[in-house]
Design a protein around this motif. Structure first.
Motif, PDB file in Angstrom:
ATOM      1  N   VAL A  35       7.767   5.559  -3.952  1.00  0.00           N
ATOM      2  CA  VAL A  35       6.618   5.850  -3.092  1.00  0.00           C
ATOM      3  C   VAL A  35       7.029   6.643  -1.864  1.00  0.00           C
ATOM      4  O   VAL A  35       6.352   7.586  -1.445  1.00  0.00           O
ATOM      5  N   ARG A  66       7.561   1.144  -6.354  1.00  0.00           N
ATOM      6  CA  ARG A  66       6.446   0.490  -7.017  1.00  0.00           C
ATOM      7  C   ARG A  66       6.757   0.402  -8.513  1.00  0.00           C
ATOM      8  O   ARG A  66       7.134   1.401  -9.125  1.00  0.00           O
ATOM      9  N   TYR A  67       6.619  -0.781  -9.047  1.00  0.00           N
ATOM     10  CA  TYR A  67       6.946  -0.969 -10.458  1.00  0.00           C
ATOM     11  C   TYR A  67       5.709  -1.492 -11.188  1.00  0.00           C
ATOM     12  O   TYR A  67       5.087  -2.465 -10.748  1.00  0.00           O
ATOM     13  N   THR A  68       5.351  -0.823 -12.275  1.00  0.00           N
ATOM     14  CA  THR A  68       4.221  -1.256 -13.086  1.00  0.00           C
ATOM     15  C   THR A  68       4.792  -1.762 -14.408  1.00  0.00           C
ATOM     16  O   THR A  68       5.420  -0.997 -15.148  1.00  0.00           O
ATOM     17  N   SER A  71       7.617   9.585 -10.364  1.00  0.00           N
ATOM     18  CA  SER A  71       7.800   8.342 -11.098  1.00  0.00           C
ATOM     19  C   SER A  71       8.470   8.622 -12.431  1.00  0.00           C
ATOM     20  O   SER A  71       8.564   9.767 -12.866  1.00  0.00           O
ATOM     21  N   THR A 109       1.169  -4.266 -11.303  1.00  0.00           N
ATOM     22  CA  THR A 109       1.963  -3.464 -10.369  1.00  0.00           C
ATOM     23  C   THR A 109       2.467  -4.319  -9.210  1.00  0.00           C
ATOM     24  O   THR A 109       1.731  -5.143  -8.673  1.00  0.00           O
ATOM     25  N   GLN A 110       3.729  -4.134  -8.875  1.00  0.00           N
ATOM     26  CA  GLN A 110       4.306  -4.772  -7.689  1.00  0.00           C
ATOM     27  C   GLN A 110       5.036  -3.708  -6.874  1.00  0.00           C
ATOM     28  O   GLN A 110       5.576  -2.758  -7.435  1.00  0.00           O
ATOM     29  N   THR A 111       5.019  -3.900  -5.559  1.00  0.00           N
ATOM     30  CA  THR A 111       5.705  -2.953  -4.691  1.00  0.00           C
ATOM     31  C   THR A 111       6.715  -3.714  -3.851  1.00  0.00           C
ATOM     32  O   THR A 111       6.428  -4.810  -3.372  1.00  0.00           O
ATOM     33  N   THR A 112       7.891  -3.132  -3.694  1.00  0.00           N
ATOM     34  CA  THR A 112       8.884  -3.780  -2.827  1.00  0.00           C
ATOM     35  C   THR A 112       9.464  -2.762  -1.856  1.00  0.00           C
ATOM     36  O   THR A 112       9.563  -1.573  -2.164  1.00  0.00           O
TER      37      THR A 112
END
Lengths: 320, 526
Positions: free
Chosen positions: B445, B311-313, B433, B319-322
């Motif tokens: 995550v 997860r990158y903020t 994190s 915030t985006q999650t990949t």
């Protein structure tokens, strides 16, 4: 249990080596002497075909003592082979008990089991046709070489099956491949010696051909070679078909030209070529027999080359 | 000269030329269908298959072919021109087996005809001189008149499953002919025709079958359907249209792997849910050696691995999650990969047209770490650590050049358009994190597992299997069938008869003499 299996394998190698020495002693003292001829019976000799052994000039009439020594050495060789066979069975069985599965889950176990089939085929052959005993030296030589390589280079610790091998097809496909390989090993020895004998009968006296002196007649040997191959070829075919059925379940396709599949195909085609050449009168018997020898080379490439050098889907050797 | 009167000359070729061409053709045909040629072709077939196992093959592993190109830049293009990386679909390999099959057909058709005749024909009469046959016995004394004695011999051969024919001769003698072992030639023909059936099945399967590969991560958001757009790689048979694919959708609920204490894998299983068409959802378990079998498709479990969820903020707080599948590089599942965030750090005022602020994380996932090394010591997740280096800059995704999704574009790094933000990689445990230099934050995550699946359909399989079974049956019949003939000639007066017997075996038959002796013994005591 796995320690016992290794111990039994060492015993087996030693046993076959001693049997080999005894066969060699019989060879040296001349099993074609009076005793052997009486022991094996002329009728059987003629049945084995070709210029029967009796027709040949007796080799400088071996002294009775030597002939007796040869016969004794031959008996010892036979006894040692049988006794060692039991140790060999023990080695395979204890390996299976140690691993809690069929004992042919990697290359080490494959070679161990294939040699057992080869030794069994040899003993069955010997029981049915005692005249083939001079081949014993070379059969045991082949067994000692293969089992020695197995013990020294291919040894793998007892381990579980990898998931790809966890299928009932392991029991069917691999055991068929082992059976065919073991019988073809004996077939190869017979084929090679047929060539030696053909050369010897043609008057060649250089090294390999000079060994033909003590071998049964080339016609009989050649026919024996054919019978062994004719027996093993359907088993090899069955092994390949089972492999294809298993490949369909495991990899989604029945044939994909994986190196193991390719070399199985090459060997199959060559053996088929041998059987065809043998059935064609215009092809010389020595040429046909050469094809059988080349086919065995393909089998060896399939075993050692593909497992150890070329990587593919059949990478189960487990040899580090 | 006589052929000239029979065949009318054609316009384009003078009669002589036509005869030459026909003669040439006939000679070629005879050459092609000869056993010698077939043997040479068989040998060539075996030799031609060898480069397919020594050189990397496109159908097996495209990557290895590429590696070969790098290692042998001069040789590889030449080999490629010779189709050495596609041996089994190359013109020369095809030429060999097609010639072989033509030769086979040319050889089989006349034999089939001859065999049909042989099957219908009654056993031929005894030759005049029985004593010239390889096996012969004379002076058998039999009870009764020749006709009655012959009847018993007839019954005797019949009981031994010979085809028998009894003939009364003008001189008062009676002959009994028996023939057996047509199975040998039947098996021989069955074997060779099975080869043709197998070839047909293979051709049919490759025209009407297809295969497709895909990596599927656990979870409903990662489900896929059997359409070409959803595959990483696929191959359709020439007669298959994209709409012909079995309409099913599949999701991976859970992937399970069991390992021995040594780390050796014991079992893999993928629990999946699937629907076919508008049908209800079903669940099943796919294992190695145990695919999901649908009516016109099968789904195989081919591989597995871990997909870290990152997860990158970004610096603007979005915030985006990949979920980024990583590839194992060793047997203990030390896995490499990259998580890319192309659409981050866009100023609230508009887009980031130069892609200068794109972010990616490249590194290694270690399911069981031991100390500082980024190398796993066990394939299951006992002490998971994600060791990643953050990058910022232009990811080079818009260049249009296809590129591995498991590594960053090295050209971008080399040219300085994409730079690492830290000297040492970050080490993150699940839930941990780290904050980057611009205040943005990355969180590990956890992981999901993925399975590599192959979807396949091959309608030629049944044909090939049936062909293979027939081949084996034919082979056994051919190798162990023994064709032989037995004759009796019975002569005598009204009360007693004497008989003469002979036999002939075709081909190899070790038990021939023994069988003949047994028959003669039985005849003598009958």
């Amino acid at each position: 249990m796995s320690g016992l299996s290794v111990l039994l394998l060492e015993t087996t190698i030693l046993g076959y080596a001693l049997a080999m020495l005894s066969y060699a002693a019989e060879y040296a003292f001349g099993s074609r002497g009076v005793v052997a001829r009486v022991a094996t019976g002329e009728r059987v000799l003629a049945g084995a075909g070709g210029p029967s052994l009796v027709e040949e000039p007796p080799p400088a009439a071996p002294a009775p003592v030597h002939a007796m020594a040869g016969a004794v050495a031959g008996r010892i060789a036979l006894g040692l082979t049988v006794a060692t066979w039991f140790a060999h069975v023990g080695s395979v069985v204890t390996r299976g008990l140690a691993a809690h599965r069929v004992p042919w889950g990697n290359m080490y176990e494959f070679v161990l089991a294939a040699c057992l089939v080869g030794a069994t085929a040899w003993l069955v052959l010997l029981a049915r046709r005692p005249t083939v005993r001079p081949l014993g030296l070379y059969v045991t030589l082949a067994l000692v070489l293969l089992l020695g390589t197995d013990a020294l280079r291919l040894y793998t610790k007892v381990g579980p099956l990898m998931p790809a091998l966890d299928s009932y097809w392991l029991k069917i496909h691999v055991s068929a491949a082992i059976t065919a390989s073991g019988i073809l090993l004996v077939g190869f020895v017979a084929a090679a010696l047929t060539l030696v004998r053909i050369g010897y009968e043609a008057g060649k006296d250089r090294f390999p051909y000079s060994l033909g002196d003590r071998l049964p007649g080339s016609d009989g040997l050649e026919r024996l070679t054919f019978r062994i191959h004719a027996f093993a070829f359907p088993i090899w075919t069955f092994a390949i078909i089972c492999g294809a059925v298993w490949a369909e379940a495991a990899w989604g396709r029945y044939w994909g030209w994986d190196p193991k599949e390719t070399w199985s195909f090459v060997a199959w085609v060559l053996y088929a070529g041998y059987l065809h050449a043998r059935a064609t009168p215009s092809v010389k018997r020595s040429v046909a027999t050469w094809i059988a020898v080349i086919a065995w080379v393909a089998m060896m490439v399939n075993l050692f080359g593909v497992n150890l050098v070329i990587s593919g889907l059949h990478s189960y050797a487990g040899v580090k | 000269m006589s052929t000239q009167t029979l065949a009318p000359p054609t316009e384009d070729l003078p009669p002589d030329n036509k005869r030459v061409v026909m003669g040439l053709f006939r000679r070629l045909w005879r050459w092609l269908t000869s056993m010698r040629t077939a043997l040479i072709l068989l040998f060539l077939l075996a030799v031609a298959a060898i480069p397919g196992s020594v050189l990397p093959q496109r159908n097996l592993n495209q990557d290895k072919v590429s590696q070969y190109y790098v290692a042998h830049p001069k040789l590889a293009p030449w080999l490629d021109r010779l189709a050495a990386f596609n041996v089994f679909s190359s013109p020369w390999f095809s030429a060999i087996y097609l010639l072989l099959f033509i030769s086979l057909v040319g050889c089989l058709v006349p034999r089939l005809r001859a065999h049909a005749v042989a099957l219908l024909r009654v056993p031929p009469d005894a030759p005049a001189r029985l004593d010239r046959m390889p096996a012969h016995a004379g002076g058998l004394v039999l009870d009764g008149a020749p006709a009655a004695a012959a009847q018993r011999l007839h019954a005797l051969l019949k009981a031994r499953r010979f085809r028998v024919r009894t003939r009364a001769r003008a001189d008062g003698s009676v002959t009994v002919s028996g023939e057996k072992g047509h199975l040998k030639e039947s098996g021989n023909l069955l074997f060779h025709f099975s080869l043709l059936a197998i070839l047909t099945g293979v051709a049919f399967g490759s025209s009407y079958g297809y295969h497709a590969d895909r990596l599927v991560v656990e979870g409903p958001d990662q489900a896929f359907c059997n359409t070409l757009q959803q595959y990483d790689d696929y191959g359709l048979g020439t007669r298959v249209k994209p709409g012909d694919l079995e309409p099913f959708c599949l999701q991976l609920n859970r992937f399970q792997a069991r390992y021995a204490d040594t780390g050796e894998p014991l079992a893999y299983a993928a629990d999946v849910a699937y629907t076919v068409g508008d049908g209800p959802e079903r669940t099943t378990r796919i294992k190695v050696n145990d695919p999901l079998r649908l009516a016109k498709a099968r789904v195989y479990l081919m591989g597995h691995g871990y997909a870290p969820v990152i997860r990158y903020t970004d610096r603007y707080g979005r915030t985006q999650t990949t979920v980024a599948p990583f590839l194992a590089r060793d047997g203990l599942e030390t896995s490499e990969g990259v998580a890319q965030f192309p659409d981050v750090n866009t100023p609230p005022t508009g887009r980031d047209p130069d892609h200068k602020q794109q972010v990616a994380f490249q590194g290694v996932y270690v399911p069981t770490a031991n100390g500082k090394d980024a190398v796993s010591v066990f394939p299951a997740e006992r002490n998971p650590v994600l060791v990643i280096t953050p990058y910022r800059g232009d990811l080079g995704l818009d260049t249009g050049i296809p590129h591995s999704v498991y590594t960053l574009n090295q050209d971008e790094i080399a040219s300085g358009r994409l730079t690492a933000l830290t000297a040492a990689p970050l080490r993150l445990k699940p839930g941990e994190s780290a904050t980057l230099d611009d205040g943005s934050r990355v969180e590990f995550v956890g992981t999901r597992q993925w399975a590599a699946v192959t979807v396949r359909y091959d309608p030629g399989e049944q044909v090939v299997l049936a062909g293979a079974v027939c081949l084996l049956v034919g082979l056994v019949a051919m190798l162990f069938g023994r064709r032989r003939r037995v004759w009796f000639r019975v002569t005598g007066d009204g009360r007693a008869s004497t008989a003469e017997a002979a036999a002939l075996a075709r081909g190899e038959y070790a038990g021939f003499n023994a069988e003949f002796e047994a028959i003669v013994r039985e005849a003598g005591s009958s």
